[in-house]
Design a protein around this motif. Structure first.
Motif, short mmCIF file in Angstrom:
data_model
loop_
_atom_site.label_atom_id
_atom_site.label_comp_id
_atom_site.label_asym_id
_atom_site.label_seq_id
_atom_site.Cartn_x
_atom_site.Cartn_y
_atom_site.Cartn_z
N LYS A 91 61.37 64.04 -63.04
CA LYS A 91 60.66 65.07 -62.57
C LYS A 91 59.11 64.79 -62.61
O LYS A 91 58.76 64.09 -63.53
CB LYS A 91 61.03 66.16 -63.29
CG LYS A 91 62.60 66.55 -63.36
CD LYS A 91 63.02 67.89 -63.58
CE LYS A 91 64.45 68.34 -63.41
NZ LYS A 91 65.07 68.32 -62.24
N GLY A 92 58.38 65.56 -61.81
CA GLY A 92 57.06 65.57 -61.68
C GLY A 92 56.46 66.83 -61.22
O GLY A 92 57.24 67.79 -60.87
N PRO A 93 55.36 67.26 -60.99
CA PRO A 93 54.67 68.41 -60.28
C PRO A 93 55.47 68.83 -59.28
O PRO A 93 55.92 69.96 -59.16
CB PRO A 93 53.33 68.05 -60.01
CG PRO A 93 53.05 67.05 -60.85
CD PRO A 93 54.15 66.00 -61.09
N LYS A 94 55.76 67.88 -58.17
CA LYS A 94 56.69 68.36 -57.08
C LYS A 94 57.89 67.27 -56.70
O LYS A 94 58.39 67.43 -55.70
CB LYS A 94 55.68 68.50 -55.78
CG LYS A 94 54.60 69.30 -55.97
CD LYS A 94 54.12 69.98 -54.50
CE LYS A 94 53.19 70.91 -55.07
NZ LYS A 94 52.94 71.79 -53.56
N LEU A 110 66.34 50.08 -61.24
CA LEU A 110 66.49 51.68 -61.13
C LEU A 110 66.16 51.88 -59.48
O LEU A 110 65.31 51.45 -58.74
CB LEU A 110 65.42 52.32 -61.95
CG LEU A 110 65.11 53.69 -61.60
CD1 LEU A 110 66.49 54.55 -62.10
CD2 LEU A 110 64.06 54.17 -62.68
N THR A 111 67.08 52.86 -58.97
CA THR A 111 66.98 53.07 -57.65
C THR A 111 66.98 54.83 -57.71
O THR A 111 67.63 55.45 -58.37
CB THR A 111 68.58 53.00 -56.86
OG1 THR A 111 68.64 51.57 -57.00
CG2 THR A 111 68.38 53.41 -55.42
N LEU A 112 66.03 55.22 -57.06
CA LEU A 112 65.85 56.83 -57.25
C LEU A 112 65.59 57.48 -55.70
O LEU A 112 65.39 56.83 -54.89
CB LEU A 112 64.23 56.89 -57.90
CG LEU A 112 63.81 58.15 -58.57
CD1 LEU A 112 64.80 58.27 -59.74
CD2 LEU A 112 62.41 57.94 -59.11
N SER A 113 66.22 58.42 -55.66
CA SER A 113 66.31 59.25 -54.49
C SER A 113 65.73 60.74 -54.77
O SER A 113 66.16 61.39 -55.94
CB SER A 113 67.53 59.30 -54.06
OG SER A 113 67.92 60.49 -53.18
N CYS A 114 64.87 61.27 -54.15
CA CYS A 114 64.01 62.51 -54.60
C CYS A 114 64.31 63.44 -53.50
O CYS A 114 64.37 63.49 -52.37
CB CYS A 114 62.47 62.27 -54.69
SG CYS A 114 62.13 61.13 -55.92
N LYS A 115 64.62 64.99 -53.98
CA LYS A 115 64.84 66.17 -53.16
C LYS A 115 63.48 66.13 -52.18
O LYS A 115 62.34 65.84 -52.78
CB LYS A 115 65.01 67.18 -54.03
CG LYS A 115 66.33 66.89 -54.63
CD LYS A 115 66.49 68.63 -55.37
CE LYS A 115 67.58 68.60 -56.25
NZ LYS A 115 67.88 69.54 -57.09
N GLY A 116 63.71 66.48 -50.95
CA GLY A 116 62.65 66.97 -50.16
C GLY A 116 62.29 65.42 -49.40
O GLY A 116 61.38 65.42 -48.61
N GLY A 117 62.51 64.24 -49.67
CA GLY A 117 62.50 62.91 -49.04
C GLY A 117 61.41 62.15 -49.65
O GLY A 117 61.29 61.04 -49.46
N SER A 118 60.26 62.90 -50.32
CA SER A 118 59.07 62.24 -50.69
C SER A 118 59.48 61.50 -52.08
O SER A 118 59.74 62.41 -52.79
CB SER A 118 57.92 62.90 -50.58
OG SER A 118 57.04 62.34 -51.55
N GLY A 123 61.39 54.82 -55.08
CA GLY A 123 62.82 54.21 -54.32
C GLY A 123 63.35 53.23 -55.20
O GLY A 123 64.43 53.53 -55.73
N GLN A 124 62.93 52.01 -55.47
CA GLN A 124 63.62 50.94 -56.14
C GLN A 124 62.52 50.17 -57.04
O GLN A 124 61.61 50.01 -56.60
CB GLN A 124 64.26 50.07 -55.21
CG GLN A 124 65.36 49.08 -55.89
CD GLN A 124 66.21 48.20 -54.90
OE1 GLN A 124 65.53 48.21 -53.86
NE2 GLN A 124 67.40 48.08 -55.59
N GLY A 125 62.84 49.89 -58.21
CA GLY A 125 62.09 49.30 -59.16
C GLY A 125 62.79 48.50 -60.33
O GLY A 125 64.09 48.58 -60.19
#
Length: 157
Positions: A91-94, A110-118, A123-125
């Motif tokens: 989680k972050g500010p947005k 680590l594969t990451l997917s965020c709400k809202g698309g941004s 993404g991947q690291g």
């Protein structure tokens, strides 16, 4: 130019975290163990056969709650990270992201997917750790680019 300066500063910060510079030193010498955990850490470092599996893999040691070492300066920064059973919440500010941590002992992905698309260029690291209280994620960034951000965390609580 601004992005290059940001990445250079981030790299220096990650280097400091991973090298152990910063708080928590108390001026004590590492050669004077004060408890069982220190002795276990020293014996793991001295014995090559005990390696990462004696302390646990990065996937095992990364479990828990993490807080960014830098204050969020933009909406795309991460403030907190939680890892449990290979599932990740960031989680972050947005940013409100979920993902998975899986793979090798030394550098799990680590594969990451965020709400809202941004996802702020993530993404991947790959995840790396220094000891049990410093964690860094080196993000691949957009395809065809020079890499993504690097997020550095300290164990929360």
């Amino acid at each position: 130019m601004r992005k290059a300066v940001h990445m250079a500063v981030t790299s220096v910060i990650v280097g400091l975290v991973v090298s152990g510079c910063g708080g928590g030193d108390d001026g004590k010498k590492e050669s004077k163990p004060s408890g069982g955990a220190t002795k276990a850490t020293q014996s793991a470092q001295q014995s090559p056969s005990s390696g990462p599996s004696a302390r646990g893999t990065i996937m095992e040691r990364s479990a828990g709650s993490w807080k960014s070492i830098v204050a969020a300066k933009s909406a795309d920064d991460l403030e907190t990270l939680t890892i449990a059973d290979g599932k990740v919440t960031a989680k972050g500010p947005k940013l409100d992201c979920t993902g998975t941590l899986k793979g090798g002992e030394d550098e799990p992905s680590l594969t990451l997917s965020c709400k809202g698309g941004s996802d702020g260029g993530r993404g991947q690291g790959t995840v790396g750790m220094k000891g049990d209280d410093a964690l860094a994620i080196n993000w691949k960034g957009p395809e065809g680019g020079f890499g993504g951000p690097i997020d550095s965390f300290r164990r929360a609580g």
